[in-house]
Motif scaffolding. Structure first.
Motif, PDB file in Angstrom:
ATOM      1  N   ASP A 104       0.842  -1.196   0.000  1.00 43.76           N
ATOM      2  CA  ASP A 104       0.000   0.000   0.000  1.00 43.76           C
ATOM      3  C   ASP A 104       0.875   1.244   0.000  1.00 43.76           C
ATOM      4  OD1 ASP A 104      -1.834   1.984   0.211  1.00 43.76           O
ATOM      5  OD2 ASP A 104      -2.732   1.310   2.095  1.00 43.76           O
ATOM      6  N   SER A 108      -2.460   4.856  -0.117  1.00 44.94           N
ATOM      7  CA  SER A 108      -3.398   5.450   0.834  1.00 44.94           C
ATOM      8  C   SER A 108      -2.776   6.661   1.509  1.00 44.94           C
ATOM      9  CB  SER A 108      -3.778   4.430   1.922  1.00 44.94           C
ATOM     10  OG  SER A 108      -4.474   3.331   1.378  1.00 44.94           O
ATOM     11  N   LYS A 125      -0.583  -1.346  -9.102  1.00 44.20           N
ATOM     12  CA  LYS A 125      -1.668  -0.755  -8.317  1.00 44.20           C
ATOM     13  C   LYS A 125      -2.993  -1.010  -9.026  1.00 44.20           C
ATOM     14  CE  LYS A 125      -4.300   2.793  -6.540  1.00 44.20           C
ATOM     15  NZ  LYS A 125      -5.580   3.311  -7.037  1.00 44.20           N
TER      16      LYS A 125
END
Length: 470
Positions: A91, A94, A361
């Motif tokens: 990640d 975010s 992604k």
């Protein structure tokens, strides 16, 4: 790019509720109310909730323990970061903002653009000096009016020599001048001996309101008595779906045998538009699953299949090519819905991917506000914090995801500063590689090109890689 305000409606509101926390809300101190919002929101929506122990529903035995946990994180930002799963590898996207008005403005497309796009590289032999290469010039823009062209090299902005510390801030100005430079590859394939020399031309660019058409270039190319369709498509934007369908109508009317889909600079966009494009490429898989959007275990009832279709959202009939093979050009700027396109199509037809490894992604994001249902309406007036976490991920019909490291191309061929070529020209290196493979010249055995490092000079920011759902 035309984005409007739809980015803040990435998912259908799913009846989010804080009801399971209501008994303890009165015990949350005023100083930690924002952190309370951060934890509870992430507990509901975060895609990787099950990988973070501190987000478990039974993590805290009492309100006091929960309060102590919040207090142990100095700021809302620190708490948010502590709840992110594998920031370096999984990640990377975010993030949290203390001003959602600014975030909304960025996502609504209320931005200025001079019509030029650049790639940046470290000067050979240096660790900090930087030079830029013009990768695209959009029509009817300040850049096109100034006669800027793809492949031009520059090493100064506003007469300031570029380095790793200043090039981003210099680009942030609404108006700036590029000092064009000369790139000398010393007639070798080796990058380490390449040199950059000052030029004597300066080009001034001015940012202004500009709407980008994602359909950048189309062509039909004759190859060995066969017709090859070529499309450079730079963003999945549903306002241009009908225009995209016209392009495929032209491909269909000219009876193309092969398609080269150039997504090298496409960093994402609409899942619905990506599904429509996949349906244009194929056509023989009507109503079968193109991609599935999956949420965390709390929200798994919202998982949704996007099926191949024969109509656009406005009921316009899709022009389908019924191909069983497609060439897709990629780079380290191909992300999100572009990667979903590769991943979803390869489970049905042959996909020959040429270019660079993609971003890695394929998750969707959503702006999360401090309100009862996490939506914008009735957001807490006491602060302007909001989250933009990953909330869902796309998988193909075989339940395969895009690797976090990106999709490795079939033919690894990266753009070189010395020879970017002209988009759509048959000698442009990536297009040429696809055409040579179509002609059967065994391009698959061509040695990999080495990209100039470090690659992170061209890393996409999270707002550039959004995948959204109408």
């Amino acid at each position: 790019m035309k984005t409007k305000f739809k980015f803040i409606a990435i998912i259908i509101l799913m009846g989010f509720s804080y009801s399971c926390f209501e008994d303890g809300d009165d015990n949350i101190t005023a100083g930690t109310s924002i952190k309370d919002f951060v934890w509870k929101a992430m507990n509901v929506v975060y895609l990787y909730k099950s990988n973070i122990n501190d987000l478990s529903n039974d993590r805290f035995a009492s309100n006091a323990e929960y309060q102590n946990y919040l207090d142990s994180n100095e700021t809302p930002e620190a708490l948010f970061e502590a709840l992110i799963y594998d920031r370096e590898n999984v990640d990377r996207f975010s993030f949290i903002t203390s001003n959602y008005f600014e975030l909304e403005q960025q996502l609504s497309g209320v931005t200025l653009n001079n019509g030029a796009e650049f790639n940046f590289y470290i000067v050979p032999g240096s660790t900090t000096s930087v030079f830029g290469v013009v990768r695209l010039v959009h029509p009817n823009s300040s850049a096109s009016a100034a006669n800027l062209s793809r492949g031009q090299v520059f090493n100064k902005i506003n007469d300031i020599t570029l380095n790793t510390s200043n090039f981003s801030s210099l680009l942030a100005n609404n108006s700036y001048s590029l000092s064009l430079a000369i790139y000398d590859d010393n007639d070798t394939e080796t990058l380490s001996d390449d040199q950059i020399f000052d030029g004597d031309e300066t080009i001034t660019l001015v940012k202004e309101g500009y709407e980008e058409n994602p359909i950048f270039h189309t062509a039909v190319i004759d190859v060995n008595s066969e017709k090859v369709g070529y499309l450079m498509y730079n963003s999945f934007v549903n306002e241009f779906d009908s225009e995209l369908n016209v392009v495929f109508g032209d491909f269909k009317s000219q009876n193309i045998s092969h398609l080269i889909l150039d997504l090298r600079y496409n960093s994402g966009g609409s899942v619905q538009t990506a599904t429509a494009l996949g349906s244009m490429v194929t056509g023989q898989f009507q109503n079968q699953v193109f991609t599935t959007l999956k949420y965390n275990e709390t929200l798994e009832t919202n998982n949704f299949d996007y099926n191949f279709t024969n109509t656009l959202s406005n009921d316009e009939i899709i022009n389908s090519l019924n191909l069983d093979k497609v060439y897709i050009l990629t780079s380290n700027r191909s992300a999100s819905a572009s990667e979903m396109m590769v991943n979803s199509l390869k489970s049905y037809i042959e996909v020959v991917q040429i270019g660079g490894q993609t971003v890695g992604k394929s998750q969707a994001s959503q702006i999360i506000y401090d309100s009862a249902n996490l939506g914008r309406e009735n957001a807490n007036p006491g602060h302007t914090y909001a989250l933009l976490p990953l909330i869902a991920i796309t998988v193909n019909k075989n339940d395969e995801t895009v690797p976090p490291s990106g999709i490795i191309p079939t033919i690894n061929l990266l753009e070189r500063p010395s020879n970017y070529g002209i988009i759509g020209d048959t000698e442009e290196p990536l297009l040429k590689a696809a055409l040579e493979d179509i002609q059967g010249s065994n391009r698959l055995a061509f040695p990999s090109e080495i990209e100039m490092s470090p690659n992170d000079l061209n890393v996409l920011n999270p707002l550039e890689t959004l995948m959204y759902i109408e």
